[in-house]
Write a protein that holds these residues in place. Structure first.
Motif, PDB file in Angstrom:
ATOM      1  N   VAL A  82       8.874  25.331 -16.882  1.00  0.00           N
ATOM      2  CA  VAL A  82       9.543  25.286 -15.576  1.00  0.00           C
ATOM      3  C   VAL A  82       9.722  23.837 -15.120  1.00  0.00           C
ATOM      4  N   LEU A  83       8.667  23.031 -15.267  1.00  0.00           N
ATOM      5  CA  LEU A  83       8.772  21.620 -14.904  1.00  0.00           C
ATOM      6  C   LEU A  83       9.812  20.903 -15.767  1.00  0.00           C
ATOM      7  N   ALA A  84       9.843  21.242 -17.051  1.00  0.00           N
ATOM      8  CA  ALA A  84      10.815  20.614 -17.950  1.00  0.00           C
ATOM      9  C   ALA A  84      12.243  20.974 -17.561  1.00  0.00           C
ATOM     10  N   TYR A  85      12.480  22.243 -17.253  1.00  0.00           N
ATOM     11  CA  TYR A  85      13.822  22.645 -16.840  1.00  0.00           C
ATOM     12  C   TYR A  85      14.233  21.929 -15.560  1.00  0.00           C
ATOM     13  N   GLY A  86      13.302  21.861 -14.614  1.00  0.00           N
ATOM     14  CA  GLY A  86      13.598  21.160 -13.365  1.00  0.00           C
ATOM     15  C   GLY A  86      13.890  19.687 -13.605  1.00  0.00           C
ATOM     16  N   PHE A  87      13.096  19.046 -14.484  1.00  0.00           N
ATOM     17  CA  PHE A  87      13.320  17.640 -14.794  1.00  0.00           C
ATOM     18  C   PHE A  87      14.681  17.435 -15.464  1.00  0.00           C
ATOM     19  N   ILE A  88      14.997  18.281 -16.433  1.00  0.00           N
ATOM     20  CA  ILE A  88      16.271  18.137 -17.151  1.00  0.00           C
ATOM     21  C   ILE A  88      17.453  18.259 -16.184  1.00  0.00           C
ATOM     22  N   TYR A  89      17.366  19.224 -15.281  1.00  0.00           N
ATOM     23  CA  TYR A  89      18.449  19.429 -14.323  1.00  0.00           C
ATOM     24  C   TYR A  89      18.585  18.225 -13.389  1.00  0.00           C
ATOM     25  N   LEU A  90      17.470  17.764 -12.825  1.00  0.00           N
ATOM     26  CA  LEU A  90      17.518  16.655 -11.871  1.00  0.00           C
ATOM     27  C   LEU A  90      17.864  15.344 -12.553  1.00  0.00           C
ATOM     28  N   TYR A  91      17.341  15.138 -13.765  1.00  0.00           N
ATOM     29  CA  TYR A  91      17.625  13.890 -14.481  1.00  0.00           C
ATOM     30  C   TYR A  91      19.092  13.818 -14.877  1.00  0.00           C
TER      31      TYR A  91
ATOM     32  N   ARG B  18      21.470  15.285 -13.238  1.00  0.00           N
ATOM     33  CA  ARG B  18      22.284  15.223 -12.024  1.00  0.00           C
ATOM     34  C   ARG B  18      22.203  13.872 -11.312  1.00  0.00           C
ATOM     35  N   PHE B  19      20.977  13.275 -11.310  1.00  0.00           N
ATOM     36  CA  PHE B  19      20.786  12.050 -10.539  1.00  0.00           C
ATOM     37  C   PHE B  19      20.386  10.839 -11.378  1.00  0.00           C
ATOM     38  N   GLY B  20      19.864  11.072 -12.579  1.00  0.00           N
ATOM     39  CA  GLY B  20      19.351   9.954 -13.350  1.00  0.00           C
ATOM     40  C   GLY B  20      20.242   9.518 -14.495  1.00  0.00           C
ATOM     41  N   ASN B  21      20.717  10.465 -15.267  1.00  0.00           N
ATOM     42  CA  ASN B  21      21.514  10.144 -16.449  1.00  0.00           C
ATOM     43  C   ASN B  21      22.555  11.236 -16.637  1.00  0.00           C
ATOM     44  N   ALA B  22      23.764  10.965 -16.214  1.00  0.00           N
ATOM     45  CA  ALA B  22      24.814  11.979 -16.253  1.00  0.00           C
ATOM     46  C   ALA B  22      25.139  12.429 -17.670  1.00  0.00           C
TER      47      ALA B  22
END
Length: 489
Positions: free
Chosen positions: A190-199, A201-205
């Motif tokens: 769950v944390l990995a999915y959240g990180f992948i989505y946020l990264y 979206r906001f970190g690395n398009a």
């Protein structure tokens, strides 16, 4: 050179498996004990009885155990050795998954060899020795595999069918194999999915591999099996010998230092095993182990920082997932095992090393990938001041790696040398169990390390159906075992 590395990546895990088998040969004989008494009374001899399978707390009993137990009874006469071998081979599978990742990411041979020495330490001797825990090794192999599938997708190196694997693996692993370890496994995902989505979206398009709709679907497919397990878990009844029944919050407020020491010492156990500490280092004050645990936590923080500083997360998320899983396992053991107060060393038990070590593997992989990136930066002739800064932290990483390796080598040597005493104890138990009808209840309880009812019933059943040691036609005879002192500590 490439062929040489190929053999190293495959050969070291296989050598590790052979070493574990050698240890089992030196430390054990094929005889039931401890939790096997409960299993015998619960499931044997009618191993195909569906009423014993379809029970409310089925998932806590780990369904794959039913199949493995049936195979064991039918083909091997309920052999503990078979269970132990299954555990070793399952752990070897974990090591091969890590080796495959290391080969793909061109992890240096030195870093990889050090990581294998750490992975195949005897810091987890109790899990190897206790055949009933074989499935936990398989569970972690499944976790590694799933994390690697997700890592492929994250790095846009996915294979055909990976999307289907991500959808099905949480249910298959949680329901069939994971048992009590599913909580950290699911939370890590769950944390990995959240990180992948946020990264993305906001970190690395460039890493937008998850949109909102796909994220929601994967979260649902991942979380649902956990809720099923928790429901099954609520139907189970657990008994802990020597455990406190005091409330957590009240105990925390009354003895906060106990929880701090328990937590810190659990991290220290990844450097020195608890048996080595209690036998050879009992003169060292507990504060030193707390300090060592604090330093290991610092190494976790350094590895976390390196994943971002060196851009490791731009290519791979696997080490980050291992770090998260390892850290959360320490928290879970604290929350669930503080009840053995005042034993703040309990969190250092070898039975938890399998859970803890996943984080240290993540540390080794992070340091190896950071070292490769640092080598690339040196070639690009960046400013010397920046290189001094980089070199300082790389020195800390190498020192930490050496500490993990040396500590676990000492732990392994100590346990391997102690193996003969475990085998002598097994021989004593063999003689006692064979003659169980003439032994007292107290003698049987002590020999089999099982202080509950049902010992005679289990042994009688085994004898009637000629299982385990009762397949033998002659009583055990060990002419030399009485010459050796019996040691259990």
């Amino acid at each position: 050179m490439r062929n040489y590395k190929k053999y190293v990546y495959t050969g070291l895990p296989l050598l590790g498996v052979l070493f574990y088998l050698l240890y089992l040969h030196a430390a054990t004989i094929d005889i039931i004990y401890s939790d096997y008494i409960r299993l015998i009374n619960s499931y044997l001899p009618d191993i195909w009885n569906p009423k014993k399978f379809f029970v409310p707390d089925l998932l806590t009993r780990i369904p794959v155990n039913y199949l493995e137990r049936a195979i064991n009874v039918e083909l091997f006469g309920y052999s503990v050795t078979f269970d132990r071998f299954m555990g070793v081979f399952s752990f070897g599978l974990s090591a091969l998954f890590v080796a495959g990742y290391s080969r793909r990411e061109s992890v240096g041979i030195g870093w990889f060899a050090g990581m294998m020495v750490f992975m195949f330490s005897l810091n987890k001797w109790e899990m190897l020795y206790n055949g009933t825990g074989w499935v936990h090794f398989l569970a972690f192999a499944c976790f590694y595999y799933h994390y690697l599938v997700l890592d492929r997708v994250y790095g846009q190196r996915g294979k055909k069918g990976d999307a289907l694997r991500l959808a099905l693996l949480p249910a298959c692993i949680t329901i069939l194999v994971a048992g009590p370890y599913c909580a950290i496994y699911i939370v890590t995902l769950v944390l990995a999915y959240g990180f992948i989505y946020l990264y993305g979206r906001f970190g690395n398009a460039g890493f937008r591999v998850l949109n909102g709709r796909r994220l929601a679907g994967l979260m649902a497919l991942t979380g649902t099996p956990l809720f099923l397990y928790l429901w099954s878990h609520s139907k189970a009844v657990y008994e802990y010998s020597g455990a406190s029944d005091a409330p957590l919050l009240a105990t925390l407020l009354e003895q906060p230092l106990y929880f701090v020491k328990f937590f810190l010492k659990s991290f220290a156990s990844m450097v020195f095993g608890t048996e080595l500490i209690t036998r050879r280092m009992d003169w060292i004050p507990g504060k030193i182990w707390c300090l060592l645990g604090f330093l290991v936590i610092g190494v976790y923080v350094l590895a976390l920082w390196m994943n971002f500083h060196y851009g490791i997360v731009n290519r791979t998320i696997f080490p980050l997932m291992l770090l998260a899983g390892g850290g959360m396992n320490h928290v879970m053991i604290l929350v669930t095992r503080w009840i053995f107060i005042p034993k703040d060393i309990y969190g250092m038990s070898s039975r938890y090393a399998l859970q803890y070590q996943i984080g240290i593997v993540g540390i080794f992989l992070t340091f190896a990938l950071a070292s490769r990136e640092l080598g690339r930066r040196k070639k690009s002739r960046e400013r010397r001041s920046a290189m001094r800064f980089e070199g300082f932290f790389q020195g800390i990483a190498k020192t930490a790696a050496v500490l993990f390796i040396v500590g676990n080598i000492l732990t392994t040597v100590e346990e391997f040398n102690f193996a003969k005493h475990r085998k002598i104890h097994n021989q004593h138990v063999h003689v006692t169990v064979w003659n169980f009808e003439n032994e007292t209840d107290e003698a049987l309880a002590e020999a089999l390390e099982y202080n509950k009812e049902g010992i005679r019933e289990a042994l009688t059943l085994m004898k009637e159906h000629r299982l385990n040691i009762f397949r033998e036609k002659e009583p055990p005879f060990y002419p030399a075992f009485m010459e050796e002192p019996l040691q259990l500590q």
